[in-house]
Write an enzyme that holds these catalytic residues in place. Sequence first.
Site, PDB file in Angstrom:
ATOM      1  N   SER A 165      31.251  29.570 -23.696  1.00 34.78           N
ATOM      2  CA  SER A 165      32.418  29.669 -24.050  1.00 34.78           C
ATOM      3  C   SER A 165      33.339  30.661 -22.999  1.00 34.78           C
ATOM      4  CB  SER A 165      32.473  30.439 -25.783  1.00 34.78           C
ATOM      5  OG  SER A 165      33.388  29.709 -26.267  1.00 34.78           O
ATOM      6  N   GLU A 249      32.362  18.005 -28.272  1.00 34.39           N
ATOM      7  CA  GLU A 249      32.913  19.102 -28.294  1.00 34.39           C
ATOM      8  C   GLU A 249      33.833  18.959 -27.954  1.00 34.39           C
ATOM      9  OE1 GLU A 249      32.312  23.288 -26.811  1.00 34.39           O
ATOM     10  OE2 GLU A 249      29.760  22.813 -26.341  1.00 34.39           O
ATOM     11  N   HIS A 282      29.187  22.836 -30.647  1.00 35.40           N
ATOM     12  CA  HIS A 282      29.551  24.090 -29.064  1.00 35.40           C
ATOM     13  C   HIS A 282      28.868  24.733 -29.784  1.00 35.40           C
ATOM     14  CE1 HIS A 282      32.558  26.271 -26.917  1.00 35.40           C
ATOM     15  NE2 HIS A 282      32.559  27.971 -27.457  1.00 35.40           N
TER      16      HIS A 282
END
Length: 307
Positions: A165, A249, A282
């Site tokens: 991320s 995502e 995610h």
Amino acid sequence: MSADRDAAPFVRRRELSPEAIAYKSRRRPSVPIGMPDLADHAAVANWRTATNALWGEDDDPVVPHHREVIGGIPCLVASSAMEARSFLAAEAPTVVYAHGGGYVLGSAAVAIPITARLAASGLRVVSVDYRQPPEHPFPAALDDVLAVYFALAADDSPMALAGDSSGGALALSAAIIAVAEGVPPAAVALFSPLLDHVSVPGNPTADDEGRRLIDCYTGDADPADPRLSPLRAELDGLPPVLVQAGADEPLAAQAFEFRRRAAAPRATGTEVTLDLWDGMWHTWHYHALPEADEALAAAAGFLAAFL
């Protein structure tokens, strides 16, 4: 732009495991506690502590971690099942890991479900407990990852970078800077990475909480600064990069664009392996799922091949 779900070597289609189906049926918001005023440092510190505790900061009993200060930065180092003395030797292949959490949340301890499984393959995984906003906006987190990387690179041991991320942005930015400094990593692995802080397709700007977290780290800096948005950096000379993301995502589009840019002739043909997982979300890598085990085993194999 959206990720091309029909771009067959990129999209991994498989029947979801019963564990993944059960998880999706009961899935809750990724940030389980309401966001405070991000200008209130004390409130943010309490929110981070409570959120990280809910996410989990327990060590892995099979692959324990220990705390170590490297380059002046606190880190968690995965010990694996090997003898600690040989595992921590300078010649051990090393992965410097940057955790996710929108810069503001998360910790090296929260990332243990990922770092433990990477380390189980025999890699030395050094997870950076970088400084976090609002007290420490950009470039504090990136500076800390680089400090750890360059301190370890001084031993001439094989090195790689990885992150998930927002930590994916830190890992890729650190790799680009390391290449420019003449100390390139052998490989990079990115899990559902955030690669562009500007409002481009794939950036989760519609998510107000996500935008606020990103802005909290960006501060007064230009979000187009390539140190913040490595998708906008010059990609020449990068080592092989693996990118894993959920096919649906929002950030999958950034991963797809990164591969397109890296493959352009002016990028000198940087090798990007794009692995989009149909049906996954995610950073599913954090969870106790067969899909997470499989993805992280593939990532460890990818890194080990170059280390």
